[in-house]
Motif scaffolding. Sequence first.
Motif, mmCIF file in Angstrom:
data_model
loop_
_atom_site.group_PDB
_atom_site.id
_atom_site.type_symbol
_atom_site.label_atom_id
_atom_site.label_comp_id
_atom_site.label_asym_id
_atom_site.label_seq_id
_atom_site.Cartn_x
_atom_site.Cartn_y
_atom_site.Cartn_z
ATOM 1 N N PRO A 218 34.766 24.033 25.588
ATOM 2 C CA PRO A 218 36.110 24.898 25.621
ATOM 3 C C PRO A 218 36.173 25.728 26.186
ATOM 4 O O PRO A 218 36.786 26.496 26.565
ATOM 5 C CB PRO A 218 37.662 23.501 24.557
ATOM 6 N N ASP A 219 35.536 26.078 25.414
ATOM 7 C CA ASP A 219 35.435 27.828 25.565
ATOM 8 C C ASP A 219 32.882 28.556 25.535
ATOM 9 O O ASP A 219 33.023 27.620 24.985
ATOM 10 C CB ASP A 219 35.742 28.556 24.302
ATOM 11 N N LEU A 220 33.367 28.766 27.017
ATOM 12 C CA LEU A 220 31.746 29.081 26.350
ATOM 13 C C LEU A 220 32.038 30.966 27.556
ATOM 14 O O LEU A 220 32.617 30.793 28.663
ATOM 15 C CB LEU A 220 31.481 28.076 27.400
ATOM 16 N N ALA A 221 31.508 31.449 27.270
ATOM 17 C CA ALA A 221 31.828 32.888 27.519
ATOM 18 C C ALA A 221 30.702 32.880 29.406
ATOM 19 O O ALA A 221 31.262 33.662 29.840
ATOM 20 C CB ALA A 221 30.937 33.988 26.847
ATOM 21 N N ILE B 107 45.751 31.713 26.688
ATOM 22 C CA ILE B 107 44.680 32.161 27.226
ATOM 23 C C ILE B 107 42.993 32.110 26.946
ATOM 24 O O ILE B 107 43.288 33.021 25.651
ATOM 25 C CB ILE B 107 45.291 33.308 28.607
ATOM 26 N N ARG B 108 42.609 31.143 27.118
ATOM 27 C CA ARG B 108 41.219 31.828 26.317
ATOM 28 C C ARG B 108 40.684 32.658 26.581
ATOM 29 O O ARG B 108 40.982 33.498 27.825
ATOM 30 C CB ARG B 108 40.318 30.260 26.879
ATOM 31 N N LEU B 109 39.961 33.293 25.497
ATOM 32 C CA LEU B 109 39.483 34.304 25.709
ATOM 33 C C LEU B 109 38.080 34.437 26.591
ATOM 34 O O LEU B 109 37.794 35.828 27.476
ATOM 35 C CB LEU B 109 38.064 34.883 24.323
ATOM 36 N N ALA C 298 39.192 37.498 31.787
ATOM 37 C CA ALA C 298 38.960 38.748 32.682
ATOM 38 C C ALA C 298 39.696 37.759 33.977
ATOM 39 O O ALA C 298 40.039 38.486 34.613
ATOM 40 C CB ALA C 298 37.696 38.895 32.760
ATOM 41 N N SER C 299 39.049 36.633 34.235
ATOM 42 C CA SER C 299 39.284 36.219 34.879
ATOM 43 C C SER C 299 40.746 36.411 36.178
ATOM 44 O O SER C 299 41.458 36.871 36.302
ATOM 45 C CB SER C 299 39.010 34.610 35.638
ATOM 46 N N THR C 300 41.972 36.161 34.507
ATOM 47 C CA THR C 300 43.651 35.660 34.635
ATOM 48 C C THR C 300 44.067 37.487 34.644
ATOM 49 O O THR C 300 45.107 37.580 36.474
ATOM 50 C CB THR C 300 43.883 35.419 33.685
ATOM 51 N N ILE C 301 43.445 38.368 34.509
ATOM 52 C CA ILE C 301 43.627 39.627 34.578
ATOM 53 C C ILE C 301 43.250 39.715 36.151
ATOM 54 O O ILE C 301 44.206 40.387 36.973
ATOM 55 C CB ILE C 301 42.950 40.455 34.338
ATOM 56 N N THR D 35 47.271 37.279 28.164
ATOM 57 C CA THR D 35 45.972 37.248 27.993
ATOM 58 C C THR D 35 45.948 37.786 26.807
ATOM 59 O O THR D 35 44.714 37.809 26.214
ATOM 60 C CB THR D 35 45.601 38.332 28.662
ATOM 61 N N LEU D 36 46.810 38.096 25.851
ATOM 62 C CA LEU D 36 46.568 39.025 24.366
ATOM 63 C C LEU D 36 46.529 37.688 23.595
ATOM 64 O O LEU D 36 46.502 37.854 22.493
ATOM 65 C CB LEU D 36 47.655 40.147 24.101
#
Length: 844
Positions: free
Chosen positions: A341-344, A740-742, A746-749, A734-735
Amino acid sequence: MAKESFISKTVAITFVVMTCSVIAGMITMIILYKTQISELNPTPRPTFSTTTTGPPPVMRLPKYLVPETYTVYLQPHLYTKIIEKVNVTSPNQTLLFTGNSTVVFHCVQTTRAIYLHSKDLTIMDSSVVSLKDNARLKINEMKHHEDVSDFLEIQLNEALEKGKNYSLFLSFQGEMSQSLDGLYLSSYHADVAAEEGDSRERFLAATNMEPTETRRVFPCFDEPEMKAVFHVTIVHRIGTRALGNEQKSVSNMLDDYWQYTKFNPTPKMSTYLFAFVVSEFEQSSSSPHDRVDIQTFARPEAIKARHADYAASITGKILSFYEKYLEINYQQKTLDQIALPDLAPAAMENWGLVTYQEGALLYEEGVSSLLEKEWIATLIAHELAHQWFGNLVTMKWWNQIWLNEGFATYMATIAVEHVEPMFQMTDVFVMRDFQQAFEEDALASSHPLNVPEQEIQTSSAIIGMFDSITYSKGALVLRMLAGLVGKTTFHNGVKIYLRDFMYKNADQNDLWDSIQKAVEMDNGHTEVAKVMEPWTNQIGYPVITINTTNGEIYQKQFLFNDTAESEAKLANVTLALNLTRFLRNETAYIPWESAIRNLKYFDLMFDRSEAYLREQVTDLYKYFRNYTDSSTVPEDHSLQHSQILAIDVACSNGLPECISMASKMYANWMKINGTNTYVLYTLWTPVAAGGKKEWEFAWDKFQSTTDTSEKDQLRSALACTKKIWLLNRYLEYTLDPEKIRLMEVASTIYYIARNVAGQALTWNFIRAHWDYVSEGDAASLISGVTSRFSTQFELEELERFSTDYILGSADRAVNQAIEQTQVNIQWVAEHKDVILEWFEAQTA
């Protein structure tokens, strides 16, 4: 007479003799000490400047200790779920992990000091033992260096002797990261609670070590050239599963709450490839392979819905292709891949346990787009290529990471072309990677593939190397070399390279030497190193000019921003625009995609290409109208791409037929709550044209769906509203990682920044919240938010930003944004009138 006159002559003489003896003794001791020290030949401590405000001049580990094996024992203490039953005390979730490690190393130079890496770990116990006689050496001092080196320094009372082996035992504790680095916490929502009172929220522990995060998990020699074998044991809660680099050898219960999984020893590998995951995930059926057991893991709901089936079906085929093509078998008996679900990063090539973002591995028929299917195949091929290029043979230092990433990008194209020929990946590769590399390498702030080693020392500088130059230009340079020496010769040279450096580290000179051997075996005459080193040691690419009158040929570096003659000024810009007029009669995907990619720049600078593109795409949209209205696709894969592009271009540029179709589909979706691929393709149109009702419906769907393709499409569409207050709300979301996942920040912004109404909002927002938003992909964040900058005021703000903020890994991206803004200012000033006049003439 003074008192001194009463001292006898004898006493005075005696005093003089004793004084001389003491001095002589001191001199003798100094000489003996220097002699002994010179015989011991100790390596001095790394020294650090105390006057500079920048990073220390010495950042690398000394080479006098060589690790051979690690025995690592780790226990993440997290709960995978929180119990919420009446009269039952809910456990407090914990991020604590504890562990110990024993590293066996060989001493190649006598020393009293041990230097290795450790970051954010509390050391609780330590010992150093000589393996020859099992004698324990006394530790005199242990300290963490308070700088960006992350050095753990251990000073001993007696010296480690050259040629002998020693072990260093350390026990420690730390906290799992919530920033997707090192050992980190991830969460997701199950479709239903497992039992009454359970929350839907589930937790898991995962790792992401590249490039310098293993030191956050256990103390280690955290440099790629210091390879070792890892013996790993993970303690985890009963009911969970632990995956690691190797197949498990033992798994037993410790008590009513804990069990342990012990893994077989890994191949000799770099620390950044160390990985494990503790979760309640399930696996799909094994991907077919005659020797390797391949398993694909994901959330139980995703496995049940068969979203991992496509990945599982092609992984074995890709692995088999590489084994046959490279004539070296994959080095392990198992290969696990897992959708997290989360990976940089989009994916990470950990040896034996490849991790992916969910959207990079899971595919749902009828919902996921064809582009996502290609993306999944390409990414799997990229990560599996790393099992040879990076894992088996590793670059010596991060300044030549292109040897890993360039090769993986190049090889992935060949592999996908083989297993999925209908994707036509060779054509896609040329279009995608050529343009990405050219755009970045036309800036003076670009960097060579092979950056001088001394410039890449800190973690931030290393992270900055993972960019389009490294991936795309690296792949293109390899493709160019293959064309120069011949594909067969290049292929043979690559096989020599892999065989000669198995389990070792290499640099580009080793690659040139290997290919040179193949050239000479084939009786060729190309001097590989001489030809290739300028391409890897210099930035940029040349423009070749041929004088057709006298036959003269000359070249010069192409730069967007050049005070002398350079875009950039070799041809009239309307000449390039005139070439796009053929599009109205074109149905092929590659020409359309290439044209749209380049026309985006005109839109960013002037926002005036809408009417022109609307006219150009009309016939293309009509060509696919019957397919689109009936939610079907043509059989030809390239035409499927063209159909998707036609919908996107037609709707985004206001073609009435497309807007009507999209609005109708969206309204129907809101009524019956069903979906199909084409609804997802066109989501942004009704969200952009609508108001609060349409936006909040999309937001509710985004929060409730567990389908990754649908979530990604919705997240992009939500950024398209023209309502400023909704965009501000979205930015605030986004915060909150619950919204919004970390990894998606970046892509959402960036999506919001693409919206003309959102560009100024995002620039103000990232400056106000830089510490948080920069934890994601800071480089792409800067590139996206500043893409429209074309005024002196914006340039001055960007320059101020570069000096007032701690940029970290985004430093190079900010410098490139500054240069690109300068280019934009100059280009707009020189071309504005003629371009606007051209667009008006085309749509009159």
